[in-house]
Design a protein around this motif. Structure first.
Motif, PDB file in Angstrom:
ATOM      1  N   ASP A   1      -5.696  -2.449  -2.077  1.00 45.60           N
ATOM      2  CA  ASP A   1      -5.122  -1.613  -0.915  1.00 45.60           C
ATOM      3  C   ASP A   1      -5.953  -1.482   0.150  1.00 45.60           C
ATOM      4  O   ASP A   1      -5.597  -1.322   1.434  1.00 45.60           O
TER       5      ASP A   1
ATOM      6  N   PRO B   1      -4.314   5.000  -1.346  1.00 49.91           N
ATOM      7  CA  PRO B   1      -4.610   3.891  -2.153  1.00 49.91           C
ATOM      8  C   PRO B   1      -4.848   4.046  -3.552  1.00 49.91           C
ATOM      9  O   PRO B   1      -5.545   5.020  -3.938  1.00 49.91           O
TER      10      PRO B   1
ATOM     11  N   THR C   1       0.878  -1.283   0.088  1.00 51.48           N
ATOM     12  CA  THR C   1      -0.201   0.072  -0.032  1.00 51.48           C
ATOM     13  C   THR C   1       0.729   1.341   0.146  1.00 51.48           C
ATOM     14  O   THR C   1       2.057   1.147   0.349  1.00 51.48           O
TER      15      THR C   1
END
Length: 282
Positions: free
Chosen positions: A29, A6, A2
């Motif tokens: 994410d 995101p 991540t």
């Protein structure tokens, strides 16, 4: 992997724990457990209780990514019950608020769901109507707990009577501008409903990127790689960004590139964002 912002959000229906479990390991994410559109009316109670069980611990071992929950429509018995049960759970990283039409909608949720110390969960407003669109900036600035603003395009399309996809471009730009003006992160695009149409998804992502979006929500794991490729910088973009940041580091005045082009501070900041995203490629 991540990043601070995101690129992919994967929806999973709250009444299907086995699908949620798969979604948590699909590579998104953020996973959004949906209690709203993806759940039939007679399954709402079960979806809420199953989600509450999953998120009853701060960092339960089956949850490797942040989990957001999309609650039911604000101000309804279902929405009120969702907030009462879900918002206090330690495993909830964010609440997705559907059909937000005003600043007051966000404030009411924040007063009920956000601790006085400003802790989690973060709030994310979905604009899905003409009225919500008209109030986009007011919604975006309603409360410090609001971290995101995005469109719910299916409902908005129906509300506006839009038949062609291009008919939503003004609405998309409106939300991008409202988020930027409010100091929020760039919005992620709304979902692409045809999970088989990956070429169409890629083309739509390219259009969204050109409009100022950053990342996209998905409804199936097969969409995730397409979205990520569309929003990650190309080798050419990375090379240019490196050239710009190098010039910025060695020139305290006007920034001149080797080919004679001049760039300003805003361009440098854009280059830094490109390089931040590029770290996902390593």
């Amino acid at each position: 992997m991540t990043t601070a912002h995101p690129l992919t959000w994967l929806y999973a229906p709250g009444d299907r724990p086995e699908v949620v479990a798969k979604a948590l390991h699909a590579g998104a994410d953020v996973v959004i457990v949906d209690l709203e559109d993806a759940v039939a009316p007679d399954r709402k109670e079960y979806a809420r209780s199953a989600t509450a069980e999953l998120l009853s611990e701060p960092h339960p071992s089956p949850v490797p990514v942040p989990v957001h929950v999309r609650v039911n429509t604000l101000g309804t018995p279902l929405g009120d019950a969702d907030l009462r049960v879900i918002a206090p759970l330690p495993g909830v990283a964010g609440l997705r608020l559907p059909k937000v039409t005003s600043r007051a909608d966000v404030i009411r949720v924040a007063e009920r769901a956000v601790p006085a110390d400003g802790g989690s969960p973060s709030l994310h407003a979905l604009v899905e109507s003409a009225l919500g669109l008209e109030h986009a900036f007011a919604i975006a600035t309603a409360h410090p707990a609001l971290h995101g603003l995005s469109l719910g395009e299916a409902d908005l399309r129906a509300d506006l009577g839009v038949r062609e996809d291009a008919g939503l471009d003004w609405a998309r730009s409106r939300v991008v501008v409202a988020a930027r003006a409010a100091g929020l992160a760039p919005p992620g695009q709304s979902v692409h409903p045809d999970i088989r149409d990956l070429d169409g998804l890629a083309a739509s992502c390219a259009r969204g990127r050109a409009l100022g979006f950053l990342g996209r929500a998905a409804i199936h794991p097969r969409q995730l790689p397409v979205i990520e490729r569309a929003y990650l910088p190309t080798a050419e973009e990375i090379e240019r960004a490196e050239e710009i940041t190098k010039a910025a580091a060695t020139d305290e005045g006007a920034l001149a590139l080797p080919d004679g082009r001049f760039v300003d501070r805003a361009v440098v900041e854009g280059a830094q964002r490109v390089l931040s995203l590029a770290r996902r490629l390593r």
